[in-house]
Design an enzyme around this catalytic site. Structure first.
Site: not given
Length: 260
Positions: A66, A111, A114, A134
């Site tokens: 992200a 992300g 994911e 993260e």
């Protein structure tokens, strides 16, 4: 439909959907997530498209994570909404009736990992790297990483990767069941397209029902899931593809599936 952060190409019965922010290592911000949801919906409705391939632009990254510069400004309410938006889009990919194959060409971190896990099949370049780093930023995975990773590789290994934030290479990702295949970097798209076309030539209603049976059944007790599978098995017998497939087998000829 025009996109600022994505490229969409159609080739035979395949759609190649590319996250196109190479200067940012294809990091996911709110605009990119929004476009990704729009693109998946558009390709779901496109009858010419039978299989979707998802990849990243450039040589370095599938999706490096992200967008940290975007996330840094978020307050707790906005951060929760950002996570829910990512989860909604990734759920859309996971539940897309068409098979989605991730062609992982480089970093798939946070992300990006994911996003890959939301796809049905993951084919990785030998140069690919994976991780959920993260905790190094003081947060946890927010796009369902704590849930999908544990379901794919087991609770213990998922906790190890998430708690340490360690990055692993493609070989280890393959060994723990995170990815399906490793291929030479320069063959990634060719091999992914080859698999996509193989699936596209099958009885696609059956493929779609199999995807639903797997995804839905994993959330049910086994006895209930088996009953659910039997319902979808029976539904196949209402299709032209079932009649064609079995007739072709008995006649010893290749089937001509119509996806109906």
């Amino acid at each position: 439909m025009q996109f600022n952060n994505l490229l969409v190409q159609k080739e035979n019965n395949l759609a190649i959907l590319t996250i196109n922010r190479p200067a940012a290592l294809n990091a996911l911000n709110a605009d990119t997530l929004h476009e990704l949801g729009q693109a998946i919906q558009m390709l779901t409705e496109d009858e010419e498209v039978k299989v979707i391939i998802l990849t990243g632009a450039g040589e370095k990254a599938f999706v490096a994570g992200a967008d940290i510069a975007f996330m840094q400004q978020l307050d707790p309410i906005a951060a929760r909404q950002f996570a829910l938006t990512g989860q909604m889009v990734f759920n859309q990919i996971e539940s897309c009736p068409k098979p989605v194959i991730a062609a992982i060409n480089g970093y798939a971190l946070g992300g990006g990992c994911e996003l890959a896990m939301a796809c049905d099949i993951r084919i990785a370049s030998e140069k690919a790297k994976f991780g959920q780093p993260e905790v190094n930023l003081g947060v946890i995975p927010g796009f369902a990483g704590t849930q999908r990773l544990a379901r794919l590789v087991g609770k213990g290994k998922a906790k190890e990767l998430i708690f340490t934030g360690d990055m692993i290479d493609a070989q280890e990702a393959y060994q723990i069941g995170l990815i399906n295949q490793i291929v030479p970097h320069d063959q990634l798209m060719d091999q992914t397209k080859k698999m996509g076309l193989k699936i596209a030539n099958k009885a696609l209603v059956a493929v779609q029902l199999a995807k639903r049976a797997i995804n839905e059944g994993l959330e049910m007790p086994l006895e209930q899931a088996n009953y659910h599978e039997a319902n979808y098995f029976g539904l196949c017998f209402a299709t032209n593809d079932q009649k064609e497939g079995m007739a072709a087998f008995l006649a010893k000829r290749p089937p001509q599936f119509q996806g109906k």
